[in-house]
Design an enzyme around this catalytic site. Structure first.
Site, PDB file in Angstrom:
ATOM      1  N   SER A 108     -20.498 -13.133 -24.068  1.00 37.35           N
ATOM      2  CA  SER A 108     -20.519 -14.426 -23.558  1.00 37.35           C
ATOM      3  C   SER A 108     -21.995 -14.866 -23.774  1.00 37.35           C
ATOM      4  CB  SER A 108     -20.084 -14.461 -22.239  1.00 37.35           C
ATOM      5  OG  SER A 108     -20.690 -13.450 -21.749  1.00 37.35           O
ATOM      6  N   HIS A 125     -25.615 -15.659 -19.922  1.00 34.79           N
ATOM      7  CA  HIS A 125     -25.125 -17.107 -20.085  1.00 34.79           C
ATOM      8  C   HIS A 125     -26.347 -18.071 -20.252  1.00 34.79           C
ATOM      9  CE1 HIS A 125     -21.111 -15.988 -18.051  1.00 34.79           C
ATOM     10  NE2 HIS A 125     -21.201 -15.159 -19.381  1.00 34.79           N
TER      11      HIS A 125
END
Length: 192
Positions: free
Chosen positions: A116, A169
């Site tokens: 991610s 992220h």
């Protein structure tokens, strides 16, 4: 399906296949071995095991985790590779893996896995290149809002018993935005 896969770049396909194969191996009983071999360096003696700075991105912890990450990577990583080449995507993958891993480790320690952080780097790169290069990828309005909503959901996810790598992220998004901005400016300067 064959034609669809033929349109994808080598790096997109290789990284996707590696994630799937590793996930399948985890399901077949090799999870402990995989976690041990591929986690971010946790001990001083692991610091010289350089693969660990990127291998954590190839391991996923659930069906939803791998499906979400690979869907976004396959679409948007594929866009980068088709438009700018395999070397660009590979460089972005390696740099984003190392930076997001470092940041996530600094914030929460070495117990994290998944693509991610790289996905957010890819999304940031595609977004800024699209904005600065006259809709290069023809992204829909609200694309950046979607990115921010995704990050915000990461902060409230612990309320629902789901832990996310928020530091990875955010740092991934920043890596992608900065890299895309620099590449856009270099492109603009080379055209002048």
């Amino acid at each position: 399906m064959k034609n669809f896969l033929a349109q994808q770049g080598k790096i997109t396909l290789i990284l996707t296949a590696l994630c799937v194969l590793i996930y399948l191996a985890q399901q077949l009983g090799f999870e402990d071995d995989i976690m041990y071999l591929m986690h971010y360096p946790a001990y001083e003696e692991q610091d010289s095991e350089v693969w660990r700075y990127i291998s954590h991105t190839l391991v996923h912890l659930s069906n939803l985790h791998i499906l979400f990450n690979l869907s976004w990577f396959f679409i948007f990583g594929g866009m980068i590779e088709r438009t700018f080449g395999s070397v660009k995507l590979l460089m972005l993958y390696v740099v984003a893996s190392a930076i997001t891993g470092y940041v996530q480790n600094y914030v929460s320690g070495p117990a994290f896995f998944g693509l991610s952080g790289v996905v957010y780097a890819v999304l940031g790169y595609v977004f800024i290149r699209d904005k600065l290069n006259h809709h290069l990828f023809d992204l829909p309005e609200g694309f950046f809002t979607m990115l921010l909503v995704g990050i915000a959901l990461g902060f409230i996810s612990p309320l629902f018993g789901v832990e996310m790598g928020n530091a990875a992220h955010i740092s991934g998004l920043i890596v992608g935005l900065i890299w895309g901005f620099i590449d856009s400016k270099l492109r603009k300067n080379s055209l002048e």
